[in-house]
Write an enzyme that holds these catalytic residues in place. Structure first.
Site, mmCIF file in Angstrom:
data_model
loop_
_atom_site.group_PDB
_atom_site.id
_atom_site.type_symbol
_atom_site.label_atom_id
_atom_site.label_comp_id
_atom_site.label_asym_id
_atom_site.label_seq_id
_atom_site.Cartn_x
_atom_site.Cartn_y
_atom_site.Cartn_z
ATOM 1 C CB SER A 40 -0.941 -0.009 1.207
ATOM 2 O OG SER A 40 -0.237 0.178 2.408
ATOM 3 C CG HIS A 144 -0.912 -5.285 4.184
ATOM 4 N ND1 HIS A 144 -0.522 -4.598 5.297
ATOM 5 C CD2 HIS A 144 -0.308 -4.668 3.131
ATOM 6 C CE1 HIS A 144 0.284 -3.596 4.947
ATOM 7 N NE2 HIS A 144 0.418 -3.617 3.638
ATOM 8 C CD GLN A 152 -2.299 -1.198 5.100
ATOM 9 O OE1 GLN A 152 -2.516 -0.873 3.948
ATOM 10 N NE2 GLN A 152 -1.235 -0.794 5.770
ATOM 11 C CD GLU A 153 -0.509 -1.915 9.134
ATOM 12 O OE1 GLU A 153 0.055 -1.463 10.142
ATOM 13 O OE2 GLU A 153 -0.079 -1.792 7.980
ATOM 14 C CD GLU A 194 2.379 -5.064 7.734
ATOM 15 O OE1 GLU A 194 1.785 -4.839 8.803
ATOM 16 O OE2 GLU A 194 2.805 -4.173 6.975
ATOM 17 C CG ASP A 230 -1.730 2.055 8.468
ATOM 18 O OD1 ASP A 230 -2.387 3.047 8.051
ATOM 19 O OD2 ASP A 230 -0.736 1.603 7.874
ATOM 20 C CD GLU A 271 0.785 3.958 9.688
ATOM 21 O OE1 GLU A 271 1.140 3.398 10.755
ATOM 22 O OE2 GLU A 271 1.120 3.541 8.567
ATOM 23 C CG ASP A 298 2.772 5.034 5.816
ATOM 24 O OD1 ASP A 298 3.806 5.345 5.210
ATOM 25 O OD2 ASP A 298 2.260 3.888 5.711
ATOM 26 C CE LYS A 323 5.630 2.111 5.940
ATOM 27 N NZ LYS A 323 4.390 2.203 5.118
ATOM 28 C CG HIS A 351 7.009 -3.688 9.417
ATOM 29 N ND1 HIS A 351 6.493 -4.916 9.730
ATOM 30 C CD2 HIS A 351 5.944 -2.822 9.515
ATOM 31 C CE1 HIS A 351 5.196 -4.815 9.989
ATOM 32 N NE2 HIS A 351 4.844 -3.557 9.872
ATOM 33 N NE ARG A 352 6.685 0.204 3.029
ATOM 34 C CZ ARG A 352 6.540 1.125 2.084
ATOM 35 N NH1 ARG A 352 7.559 1.926 1.789
ATOM 36 N NH2 ARG A 352 5.395 1.282 1.432
ATOM 37 C CB SER A 353 3.233 -5.236 3.572
ATOM 38 O OG SER A 353 3.421 -4.612 2.322
ATOM 39 C CE LYS A 374 2.987 0.261 10.487
ATOM 40 N NZ LYS A 374 1.783 0.664 9.714
#
Ligand code: PGA
Ligand code: ZN
Length: 397
Positions: A40, A144, A152-153, A194, A230, A271, A298, A323, A351-353, A374
């Site tokens: 994303s 994801h 998303q999270e 993730e 997020d 986020e 982000d 990131k 991190h990234r996915s 994160k």
């Protein structure tokens, strides 16, 4: 001085190819680092090229500028050479994936030459002793995972944990408890990119389950566990409204919705509550709930100091996700962290996915005294960072 740079294609956690760099120095120093990759991604991020192209371009343009001329221990010099070799604002020539892999590998080689751990090399002698609280993804969907939550999270935030190790284990316990609660309700769930559970449930049911799991684990461990989100709202935005399946929310309704969620669930962190160009919406939401929760950009800021400056001027958010691969070098990421900190914005290293076993971000978080990181909860590419933090904590106290 750098004596050699080699680049190769390796696998990331999704099985996609990514760029790995090795940096060698004349004095025998060695560093190896691997680029992560987003799904994303924000539209203003530095450019990730197909790894083959990124490697070929970096061999042609960047490696000759580094070898025999630049000191691995001088991160600004390394990163300036990478920018000079690329010549564009967004690393479209050598790819942000080649750039960030070389930048991080050089930092590790610089640390190796000194015989110092990476966090010490990056942070220096005046580094504080703050450890980041890990935000742990326990339920998720969006880009994801297919057919899961719109948000998303859902991130466990063990804000009361006495140590980074206890925080990481608390997040793992929340993840496990969420799994148990899903099983009790007869809801099957695979895991997303993730490692978070990706059940086919409404966001409202996810809120219920995550809140219950955090409370249950908090009771067991004896410290506070909040949670955060997020929303990755750019992925829900269709140009007019935010689309949550059957439900559509205008920008004003989205701000009301998020403010209500912050109050109802006492969220510690939100986020990307609005799409990646809506500075005004971020500012309006921050004015309403910014004293209660971190409102983190982000896709809004993409680790870019100029975009962050605009956010600071407008009061758009009070936190920035960091990131390194969004901006291409460690120096530029550190610039964003320092600008944030000076202006009362909380940096959250991320991190990234698509990840690898690389642990650079754990060291970056400790080096810069970032209050949060994160980096997921379970899965080897996520626990690589958490375990590194546990080791650093042992080393540093
Ligand atoms: P990405 O997602 O790595 O797929 O971009 C992570 C995030 O949005 O924070
Ligand atoms: Zn995000």
């Amino acid at each position: 001085r750098i004596s050699g740079v080699s680049l190769r294609r390796v696998l990331d956690s999704r099985g996609n190819p990514t760029v790995e760099a090795d940096v060698l120095t004349v004095s025998g120093g060695f560093g190896r680092a691997t680029a992560p990759s987003g799904a994303s991604t924000g539209e203003h991020e530095a450019i990730e090229l197909p790894p083959n192209e990124a490697i070929a371009a970096a061999r042609k343009h960047a490696v000759p500028r580094l070898v025999e001329t630049v000191h691995a221990g001088n991160q600004r010099e390394v990163d300036a050479a990478l920018r000079g070799a690329d010549g564009t604002e967004e690393f479209s020539e050598i790819g942000a994936n080649s750039a960030v892999a070389i930048s991080m590998a050089a930092a590790k080689a610089g640390a190796d030459v000194l015989g110092a751990p990476l966090y010490q090399h990056l942070g220096g002698a005046f580094r504080g002793d703050q450890f980041p609280v890990p935000l742990g993804n326990v339920v998720g969907g969006g880009e994801h995972a297919a057919d899961a939550t719109h948000i998303q999270e859902f991130l466990a935030a063990p804000v009361g944990a006495p140590s980074v190790a206890e925080a990481a284990f608390a997040n793992a316990a929340v993840h496990e408890t969420v799994g148990d609660l899903l099983t009790e309700r007869g809801i099957p769930a695979a895991k997303g990119d993730e490692g978070a559970w990706a059940p086919a449930i409404d966001d409202s049911e996810a809120f219920e389950i995550v809140a219950a799991a955090c409370d249950q684990v908090a009771e067991e461990v004896g410290f506070d566990i909040s949670f955060g989100l997020d929303i990755a709202a750019s992925e829900l935005w269709d140009g007019d409204a935010y689309q949550y399946g059957e439900t559509s929310r205008s920008p004003e309704e989205q701000i009301d919705y998020v403010a209500e969620l912050v109050h109802e669930y006492d969220l510690a962190y939100v986020e990307d509550p609005l799409e990646e160009n809506d500075y005004e919406g971020f500012a309006a939401l921050t004015e309403r709930v910014g004293s209660e929760a971190l409102i983190c950009g982000d896709d809004l800021f993409v680790t870019n100091t100029e975009r962050l400056q605009q956010g600071i001027e407008q009061g758009a958010g009070n936190s920035i996700l960091i990131k390194p691969n969004q901006i291409g070098t460690l120096s530029l990421a550190v610039d964003a962290i320092e600008t944030a900190t000076r202006n009362g914005f909380t940096p959250v290293i991320s991190h990234r996915s698509g990840e690898t076993e690389d642990t650079t971000i754990a060291h970056l978080a400790v080096a810069t005294g970032a209050p949060f990181i994160k980096t997921g909860t379970v899965g080897g590419e996520r626990t690589a960072k958490l375990n590194e933090l546990i080791r650093i904590a042992e080393d540093a106290v």
